[in-house]
Design a protein around this motif. Sequence first.
Motif, PDB file in Angstrom:
ATOM      1  N   ALA A 139      -8.439  12.905   3.938  1.00  0.00           N
ATOM      2  CA  ALA A 139      -8.186  12.363   2.597  1.00  0.00           C
ATOM      3  C   ALA A 139      -7.992  10.857   2.619  1.00  0.00           C
ATOM      4  CB  ALA A 139      -6.966  13.043   1.984  1.00  0.00           C
ATOM      5  N   GLY A 140      -7.578  10.308   3.764  1.00  0.00           N
ATOM      6  CA  GLY A 140      -7.261   8.879   3.848  1.00  0.00           C
ATOM      7  C   GLY A 140      -8.415   7.986   4.222  1.00  0.00           C
ATOM      8  N   LYS A 141      -9.614   8.524   4.310  1.00  0.00           N
ATOM      9  CA  LYS A 141     -10.759   7.694   4.719  1.00  0.00           C
ATOM     10  C   LYS A 141     -11.002   6.537   3.755  1.00  0.00           C
ATOM     11  CE  LYS A 141     -13.390  10.926   7.570  1.00  0.00           C
ATOM     12  NZ  LYS A 141     -14.665  11.657   7.759  1.00  0.00           N
ATOM     13  N   ARG A 142     -10.825   6.803   2.461  1.00  0.00           N
ATOM     14  CA  ARG A 142     -11.038   5.728   1.484  1.00  0.00           C
ATOM     15  C   ARG A 142      -9.961   4.648   1.600  1.00  0.00           C
ATOM     16  NH1 ARG A 142     -12.867   8.644  -4.217  1.00  0.00           N
ATOM     17  NH2 ARG A 142     -14.831   9.524  -3.440  1.00  0.00           N
ATOM     18  N   GLU A 143      -8.788   5.002   2.071  1.00  0.00           N
ATOM     19  CA  GLU A 143      -7.705   4.027   2.214  1.00  0.00           C
ATOM     20  C   GLU A 143      -7.973   3.042   3.336  1.00  0.00           C
ATOM     21  OE1 GLU A 143      -4.161   1.908   1.879  1.00  0.00           O
ATOM     22  OE2 GLU A 143      -5.248   3.171   0.457  1.00  0.00           O
ATOM     23  N   PHE A 144      -8.856   3.400   4.265  1.00  0.00           N
ATOM     24  CA  PHE A 144      -9.117   2.532   5.410  1.00  0.00           C
ATOM     25  C   PHE A 144      -9.605   1.157   4.968  1.00  0.00           C
ATOM     26  CE2 PHE A 144      -8.836   2.652   9.858  1.00  0.00           C
ATOM     27  CZ  PHE A 144      -8.478   3.933  10.223  1.00  0.00           C
ATOM     28  N   ARG A 183       0.838  -1.197   0.000  1.00  0.00           N
ATOM     29  CA  ARG A 183       0.000   0.000   0.000  1.00  0.00           C
ATOM     30  C   ARG A 183       0.881   1.259   0.000  1.00  0.00           C
ATOM     31  NH1 ARG A 183      -3.521  -0.285  -2.482  1.00  0.00           N
ATOM     32  NH2 ARG A 183      -4.337   1.655  -1.610  1.00  0.00           N
ATOM     33  N   ILE A 184       1.980   1.216   0.744  1.00  0.00           N
ATOM     34  CA  ILE A 184       2.874   2.372   0.825  1.00  0.00           C
ATOM     35  C   ILE A 184       3.525   2.629  -0.529  1.00  0.00           C
ATOM     36  CG2 ILE A 184       5.004   3.219   1.908  1.00  0.00           C
ATOM     37  CD1 ILE A 184       4.075   1.743   4.439  1.00  0.00           C
ATOM     38  N   ARG A 185       3.923   1.540  -1.217  1.00  0.00           N
ATOM     39  CA  ARG A 185       4.501   1.710  -2.549  1.00  0.00           C
ATOM     40  C   ARG A 185       3.479   2.323  -3.502  1.00  0.00           C
ATOM     41  NH1 ARG A 185       6.067  -3.970  -2.228  1.00  0.00           N
ATOM     42  NH2 ARG A 185       8.124  -4.163  -1.287  1.00  0.00           N
ATOM     43  N   GLU A 186       2.258   1.780  -3.465  1.00  0.00           N
ATOM     44  CA  GLU A 186       1.235   2.235  -4.402  1.00  0.00           C
ATOM     45  C   GLU A 186       0.876   3.691  -4.180  1.00  0.00           C
ATOM     46  OE1 GLU A 186      -3.270   0.884  -5.710  1.00  0.00           O
ATOM     47  OE2 GLU A 186      -1.790  -0.634  -5.137  1.00  0.00           O
ATOM     48  N   LEU A 187       0.883   4.113  -2.918  1.00  0.00           N
ATOM     49  CA  LEU A 187       0.553   5.507  -2.593  1.00  0.00           C
ATOM     50  C   LEU A 187       1.753   6.437  -2.716  1.00  0.00           C
ATOM     51  CD1 LEU A 187      -1.694   4.776   0.511  1.00  0.00           C
ATOM     52  CD2 LEU A 187      -2.473   5.680  -1.688  1.00  0.00           C
ATOM     53  N   ALA A 234       5.184   5.917   8.962  1.00  0.00           N
ATOM     54  CA  ALA A 234       4.607   7.032   9.709  1.00  0.00           C
ATOM     55  C   ALA A 234       3.746   7.904   8.793  1.00  0.00           C
ATOM     56  CB  ALA A 234       5.713   7.864  10.357  1.00  0.00           C
ATOM     57  N   ALA A 235       4.234   8.128   7.581  1.00  0.00           N
ATOM     58  CA  ALA A 235       3.461   8.919   6.614  1.00  0.00           C
ATOM     59  C   ALA A 235       2.175   8.194   6.241  1.00  0.00           C
ATOM     60  CB  ALA A 235       4.308   9.197   5.377  1.00  0.00           C
ATOM     61  N   TYR A 236       2.235   6.870   6.164  1.00  0.00           N
ATOM     62  CA  TYR A 236       1.040   6.087   5.827  1.00  0.00           C
ATOM     63  C   TYR A 236      -0.011   6.201   6.930  1.00  0.00           C
ATOM     64  CZ  TYR A 236      -1.933   2.108   4.588  1.00  0.00           C
ATOM     65  OH  TYR A 236      -3.012   1.314   4.256  1.00  0.00           O
TER      66      TYR A 236
END
Length: 287
Positions: free
Chosen positions: A75-80, A55-59, A65-67
């Motif tokens: 903005a990260g709600k969809r990533e949950f 996921r970190i690579r894709e983003l 920590a940034a993830y």
Amino acid sequence: MNKLPPLVLPKVEFNREFSFSDADFERIRKLIYKEAGISLNPSKKDMVYGRLVRRIRELKLATFAAYVDYLESVAGKREFEQFVNALTTNLTFFFREEHHFPILADHLKQRAAAGASELSIWCAASSTGEEPYSLAITALEAFPHGSKPAISIIATDLDTSVLETGRKGIYPEDKIARLPPGHAHKYFDKLPDGNYQAKAVLRNMITFQRLNLIENNWALRKQFDAIFCRNVMIYFDRDTQFAVLKKFAPLLKPDGLLFVGHSENFYFASDYFQLRGKTVYQHAPKK
């Protein structure tokens, strides 16, 4: 004779692609517990790294920590959803813990003999669908001749990706090989690519939908003749297990059965359920 000095091995530090501190891991543990009720053991740090690094690579983020910062942002709600999907375990196969299925078949036949015209089952941790399809096959096999009651199965899971696999009902040959003799031909169609798809008679019995067991309000408005919740609550702590079991109670018909995993024991919920047989529970007598 001189003794050799004790061997002292140097501490091995793994060179990771992304920085992943203990503090990052602790933040992730708190997030997955809050969102899914999963209690991650401290020994799971390497597993968490392996599950989330994609996921970190894709983003295109630089650190864990940034993830986590992104997950906690608006903005990260969809990533949950991706986050939870990555950390949930989906080990399953057809007719897993096979001793449960003859018990279910007998239970359904008894309910039909008592006059039930409709029978309903909830598979509360359906994963990629092998369990609900096993339930559907068991239900059909319980009534091989003549008329049978209407049978419906609700299959729920937290992981949206596995629910989509279940809806399609397509599995590779090595998965189908676990079926009892004769069931592959009877209940699955072989596709041109060598995979197998559950026949429409099975797929039409099952409704797949997302449901989080630790949420307060479940989108279920009926009682069930049987509830299967196997090998998921081992990831919950005791308080979470009790809260889920308490919510199961009103959704299980008075003579219904609750099927749990082989390593799960819910003696602490004896006010709601009592053990009937091997990892099969029924309602506790009213006091």
